[in-house]
Design an enzyme around this catalytic site. Structure first.
Site, short mmCIF file in Angstrom:
data_model
loop_
_atom_site.label_atom_id
_atom_site.label_comp_id
_atom_site.label_asym_id
_atom_site.label_seq_id
_atom_site.Cartn_x
_atom_site.Cartn_y
_atom_site.Cartn_z
N HIS A 17 -37.22 13.99 30.32
CA HIS A 17 -37.10 15.41 30.05
C HIS A 17 -38.51 16.02 30.82
O HIS A 17 -38.26 17.05 31.47
CB HIS A 17 -36.97 15.84 28.53
CG HIS A 17 -35.79 15.48 27.90
ND1 HIS A 17 -35.75 14.65 26.79
CD2 HIS A 17 -34.52 15.77 28.21
CE1 HIS A 17 -34.55 14.50 26.39
NE2 HIS A 17 -33.96 15.25 27.13
N LYS A 41 -26.01 15.14 13.52
CA LYS A 41 -25.80 14.73 12.06
C LYS A 41 -27.12 13.97 11.42
O LYS A 41 -27.30 14.23 10.31
CB LYS A 41 -24.62 13.95 11.72
CG LYS A 41 -23.38 14.68 11.84
CD LYS A 41 -22.19 13.88 11.44
CE LYS A 41 -21.07 14.27 11.79
NZ LYS A 41 -19.88 13.40 12.26
N ARG A 90 -28.43 11.84 34.90
CA ARG A 90 -28.79 10.60 35.20
C ARG A 90 -27.92 9.77 35.76
O ARG A 90 -28.05 8.99 36.48
CB ARG A 90 -29.34 10.00 33.82
CG ARG A 90 -30.30 10.49 33.19
CD ARG A 90 -30.52 10.07 31.66
NE ARG A 90 -29.38 10.48 31.04
CZ ARG A 90 -29.10 10.45 29.83
NH1 ARG A 90 -30.27 9.81 29.06
NH2 ARG A 90 -28.05 10.96 28.99
N SER A 128 -32.89 10.13 24.53
CA SER A 128 -33.33 10.33 23.36
C SER A 128 -32.66 9.32 22.18
O SER A 128 -33.36 8.61 21.47
CB SER A 128 -32.87 11.59 22.83
OG SER A 128 -33.62 12.83 23.66
#
Ligand code: PNS
Length: 158
Positions: A17, A41, A90, A128
């Site tokens: 990022h 979530k 990516r 992530s």
């Protein structure tokens, strides 16, 4: 003046990022990093923590700002007076998803036209979710995240 939004969940932000932010800020007069409030979530970090980590990681990048946003990305683009969206890709799997997102956003708002940046090969496997999983099992995430993110996550989880 050209202004772009670089949106994401950034839970947490990765070195991939940060590389994209650094490259994108060279293409636009201003770059707003938009951190989605509801990042799924099972968020690792609160939105305030994610914004704070990104602010630290982008410290010194003069034309970069970091803000939380909620709701539709196209509305955030309007609120910020931006004229482009930047997203990193990516590989083929990202591209399928990113194409649909970019097309839907453009359909809703002509100012939300997406510019894709190709991730550097060394970050093509960095995500992530991988960082979260490595962290969960006690692995070392130093190579995957910016220093500011590493410092914060080590204090919180290690
Ligand atoms: O880092 P991510 O999770 O891949 O980022 C996804 C993000 C935040 C760019 C995307 O989920 C988004 O823009 N969410 C806001 C709601 C929205 O506008 N959805 C698009 C409907 S087509």
């Amino acid at each position: 003046m050209s202004k772009a939004v670089f949106p994401g969940s950034f839970d947490p932000a990765t070195k991939g990022h940060l590389d994209l932010i650094d490259r994108a800020r060279g293409m636009f007069d201003e770059l707003v990093v938009g951190v989605l409030v509801n990042s799924g979530k099972d968020p690792l970090c609160s939105v305030d923590e994610r914004v704070d980590m990104l602010k630290r990681a982008t410290f010194g990048m003069e034309n970069v700002s970091v803000e939380a946003f909620d709701g539709l990305l196209v509305d955030f683009v309007d609120i910020k007076g931006a004229n482009a969206v930047v997203r990193g890709v990516r590989g083929a799997m990202d591209f399928e998803y990113e194409m649909a997102l970019a097309q839907a956003n453009y359909k809703m708002n002509r100012r939300a036209d997406t510019v894709f940046l190709a991730a550097l090969p060394e970050y093509s496997f960095v995500s992530s979710s991988a960082v979260k999983e490595i962290l969960r099992y006690g692995g070392n995430i130093r190579d995957f995240v910016p220093d500011a993110v590493y410092e914060f996550l080590s204090q919180k989880f290690m």
